[in-house]
Design an enzyme around this catalytic site. Structure first.
Site, mmCIF file in Angstrom:
data_model
loop_
_atom_site.group_PDB
_atom_site.id
_atom_site.type_symbol
_atom_site.label_atom_id
_atom_site.label_comp_id
_atom_site.label_asym_id
_atom_site.label_seq_id
_atom_site.Cartn_x
_atom_site.Cartn_y
_atom_site.Cartn_z
ATOM 1 N N LYS A 139 -5.205 -0.533 0.566
ATOM 2 C CA LYS A 139 -5.920 0.731 0.764
ATOM 3 C C LYS A 139 -6.992 0.950 -0.303
ATOM 4 O O LYS A 139 -7.120 2.042 -0.844
ATOM 5 C CB LYS A 139 -4.932 1.916 0.773
ATOM 6 C CG LYS A 139 -3.676 1.742 1.643
ATOM 7 C CD LYS A 139 -3.883 2.042 3.083
ATOM 8 C CE LYS A 139 -2.611 2.307 3.892
ATOM 9 N NZ LYS A 139 -1.512 1.343 3.816
ATOM 10 N N ARG A 140 -7.805 -0.089 -0.590
ATOM 11 C CA ARG A 140 -8.820 0.018 -1.613
ATOM 12 C C ARG A 140 -10.113 0.610 -1.058
ATOM 13 O O ARG A 140 -10.279 0.756 0.156
ATOM 14 C CB ARG A 140 -9.099 -1.364 -2.218
ATOM 15 C CG ARG A 140 -7.891 -2.022 -2.884
ATOM 16 C CD ARG A 140 -7.343 -1.217 -4.037
ATOM 17 N NE ARG A 140 -6.476 -2.022 -4.895
ATOM 18 C CZ ARG A 140 -5.145 -1.990 -4.905
ATOM 19 N NH1 ARG A 140 -4.481 -1.173 -4.111
ATOM 20 N NH2 ARG A 140 -4.458 -2.767 -5.739
#
Lengths: 271, 271
Positions: B96-97
């Protein structure tokens, strides 16, 4: 560190500067590459040269993760060095994390417990239960993205929902979350006029402000529209300070840049 | 791995199962804790027991980062083990960057180059220039959050912007980005009726679907509304498989759970 302690440091140092540690091996002085841990050595030199001018350091986690295990070791050494040698410094893990509750809890554990940062940046897209696990930690801050300093900020953050822009909705909704007093917000300096709007919703919160310097934002404009009675601003500068010189004088050059910003801040605080 | 190769694996294995590796030391069988690297040993046993039933593994990066250097070592060993022993398996770094361009480039380097994952999950809040650095990698996929499976999904993702819900705007806007053919999307199974809407916007894209099992979503409902001619779904299951037993038979119990899901998928593919 408590918000109160951070405010005291700002008054003592006459500075609300945060130095971002975005260490790119392609940009640091070449002589450091011969050392065993060039990233840590670079950070250590920058920290030693600027610690009295800055209230916060913000390691950018991507720049460590990109180097795998070696990078994670450099990160660990960097945060330990700051916490041991300069415990008065506020530390920010710039990580932009956020996931379902049990996963966010693990990220919170990583940055607040394992690495012992004072704060971590998070993304709002997954909502309340993705942020509250971070907020549960006492004397730690969670710095949530509101309005960022990049071009893509206009893709979604400024779209209108419920008659207001999404970033305003994010600010408003987040105030209803449990332990929301532990929130700070990221608001980019490249859009200084927006600070007036932000301050209507979160008058008392600290704002972490990227985008001054390399990204084009103006310190005086941000202060004009964004400052509150507690100062309430942490102005970040990364590249302008870190890469002021790429010779053996890099630490002195970084100090000179940081000093320029601190002096500008001291003027603002006097006024 | 190319999309085509992933589709072939789905046909060969008659499965579109993805096993999430969310390894919590408090939940794994106690006898593993005596080993030097319990997380890796647990993953290895799960992978050996399920590799013929699943087309993908999805290490959840938070669960490694929470254990610091040791955790990062376990992550590196886990991805290397999959890539060497089961190169036909598709790998997803659930991270989830998302950050400004130069920072996203470093995250992309971390997961695509240093760790050699086939794909990584990203968050959309910072827009185009926070995602395009990931999309630039050939034969790698970027899996962007659209509609997640948690309660907080309703805080922002389903608010109306431009006459449609935000997650739809995110899907539509992302189709205009450079190399958007490398995008997949996260769509939670807990809201099966939404898949019809999602498929109107991205009929051909692969969707990574969390929320079946522990979070309450139904496999048959998701397939009914979400499947396309290429299958176009990767259904994730983590806890239901990993923690099917916490005794010495944990790997056999995990296999039994995975087999149940694979058989259900085989039935769907026949129909």
């Amino acid at each position: 560190m408590t918000t109160q302690q951070l405010c005291e440091q700002i008054q003592i140092k006459k500075s609300f500067l945060c130095v971002g540690l975005d260490v790119d091996l392609n940009k640091i002085p070449q002589h450091l590459l011969e050392l065993e841990d060039p990233i840590f050595e670079f950070n250590k030199a920058i920290i030693d040269a600027t610690h009295d001018l800055t209230v916060a350091y913000k390691p950018n986690i991507a720049f460590f993760e990109a180097y795998g295990l070696k990078g994670w070791t450099s990160l660990q050494k960097t945060i330990e060095y700051i916490n041991e040698k300069y415990p008065e410094i506020y530390t920010i893990a710039d990580a932009k994390r956020g996931d379902i509750g049990n996963t966010s809890s693990m990220y919170a554990k990583a940055f607040f417990e394992d690495l012992n940062f004072d704060s971590v940046t998070v993304a709002p897209y997954m909502g309340k239960d993705s942020v509250e696990p971070f907020l549960a930690f006492e004397n730690k801050h969670t710095i949530m993205l509101a309005l960022t300093s990049n071009e893509g900020a206009f893709d979604f953050q400024t779209l209108e929902v419920n008659g207001k822009e999404l970033y305003k909705q994010v600010l408003e909704t987040s105030k209803t979350w449990k332990n929301s007093e532990n929130l700070m917000y990221v608001v980019g300096a490249t859009k200084a006029e927006y600070f007036t709007e932000v301050r209507k919703i979160v008058p008392d919160s600290f704002l972490l402000v990227p985008g001054v310097g390399a990204q084009g934002g103006s310190l005086s404009e941000v202060c004009k529209y964004g400052m509150n009675d507690n100062v309430g601003l942490l102005i970040n500068s990364s590249r302008a300070i870190l890469y002021a010189s790429n010779g053996t004088d890099f630490a002195d050059a970084a100090r000179a840049e940081a000093l320029k910003m601190q002096q500008e801040m001291e003027e603002v605080l006097k006024a």
